[in-house]
Design an enzyme around this catalytic site. Structure first.
Site, PDB file in Angstrom:
ATOM      1  CG  HIS A  98     121.177 -56.179  -7.545  1.00  0.00           C
ATOM      2  ND1 HIS A  98     120.271 -55.898  -6.535  1.00  0.00           N
ATOM      3  CD2 HIS A  98     121.086 -55.148  -8.433  1.00  0.00           C
ATOM      4  CE1 HIS A  98     119.659 -54.755  -6.815  1.00  0.00           C
ATOM      5  NE2 HIS A  98     120.144 -54.277  -7.953  1.00  0.00           N
ATOM      6  CD  GLU A 170     122.253 -50.973  -7.942  1.00  0.00           C
ATOM      7  OE1 GLU A 170     121.407 -50.541  -8.725  1.00  0.00           O
ATOM      8  OE2 GLU A 170     122.508 -52.183  -7.808  1.00  0.00           O
TER       9      GLU A 170
END
Length: 252
Positions: A98, A170
């Site tokens: 992430h 993302e």
């Protein structure tokens, strides 16, 4: 029909009360909803809520996920949590790479690939986050950045590296900004990712899932739901709301 995977990343949010006010009603709503067969829900709370959450979701098909894992299995690594510990509490999916881990914890592609490998070696499902910064986006470097991040996995695991895994595109600049790329751009990048992996694995058999993440909310997820090549979504703050899940299940 292949189920869409909706992953709820709670990040550094939540408390015991939220398990009662959000999770229990969500479990009851999900169990009796007609659309549950088309959606697979994975919830990733902070570590301390994994075990209490396990008992709440045990009579449903909602799955437990972890936001992180250490590369070590055992030893003097204060504050870390191993993959075996995650398995022990019933985790099925593990998030790696992430952008917040990359930025705030200095995790590079080598460390991320090691985490990805340890998840796969333990027969859990890794969820690899890839994506570009705003500067890279404006410089038309999105595909180049995604390629580098994907290559780190192939370099360590070889052609079958992405079998039974999830790749979440993302873009860093879309996280928490209420701004998302155009649908055409998302389609373009997901198609690039898919074809690039096909080429590297020497096969067009899709043994992985592609997700979009970044400012996904109860409004735009309906618009994005049927976009070609999107197999699911990585959802942040919106997943702290019961209304988000109700709208998703009622409209998809």
């Amino acid at each position: 029909m292949k189920k869409k995977i909706i992953i709820a990343n709670w990040k550094l949010n939540g408390n015991i009360q939220l398990l009662q006010t959000l999770l229990k009603p969500l479990v009851n709503f999900y169990i009796r909803h007609k659309n549950k067969s088309s959606i697979k829900l994975v919830i990733m709370p902070p570590y301390v809520y994994l075990y209490p959450m396990k008992s709440i979701i045990s009579h449903s098909s909602i799955l437990l996920g972890s936001q992180n894992v250490d590369i070590n299995l055992i030893g003097a690594f204060t504050g870390e949590v191993s993959i075996n510990m995650l398995k022990d509490v019933g985790v099925s999916y593990v998030l790696v790479g992430h952008s917040e881990r990359r930025q705030y914890h200095r995790e590079n592609d080598v460390i991320i690939a090691k985490k990805f490998k340890i998840v796969k070696d333990s027969h859990l499902i890794p969820v690899l986050c890839i994506g570009e910064t705003e500067h890279e986006y404006l410089s038309c470097k999105t595909e180049k950045i995604c390629k580098f991040q994907i290559d780190a996995i192939f370099d360590l695991l070889g052609p079958s590296g992405f079998n039974n895994s999830v790749i979440a595109y993302e873009p860093k600049w879309a996280i928490g900004t209420n701004t998302i790329p155009s649908i055409n751009f998302i389609q373009k990048i997901l198609m690039f990712i898919q074809n690039y992996i096909f080429n590297k694995q020497n096969s067009t058999i899709k043994l992985f899932s592609l997700q979009y993440g970044g400012s996904v909310n109860e409004h735009n997820i309906i618009e994005l739901y049927d976009v070609k090549n999107i197999d699911g979504f990585l959802v942040g703050s919106a997943s702290l709301s019961l209304d988000f899940f109700k709208k998703l299940l009622n409209n998809c």
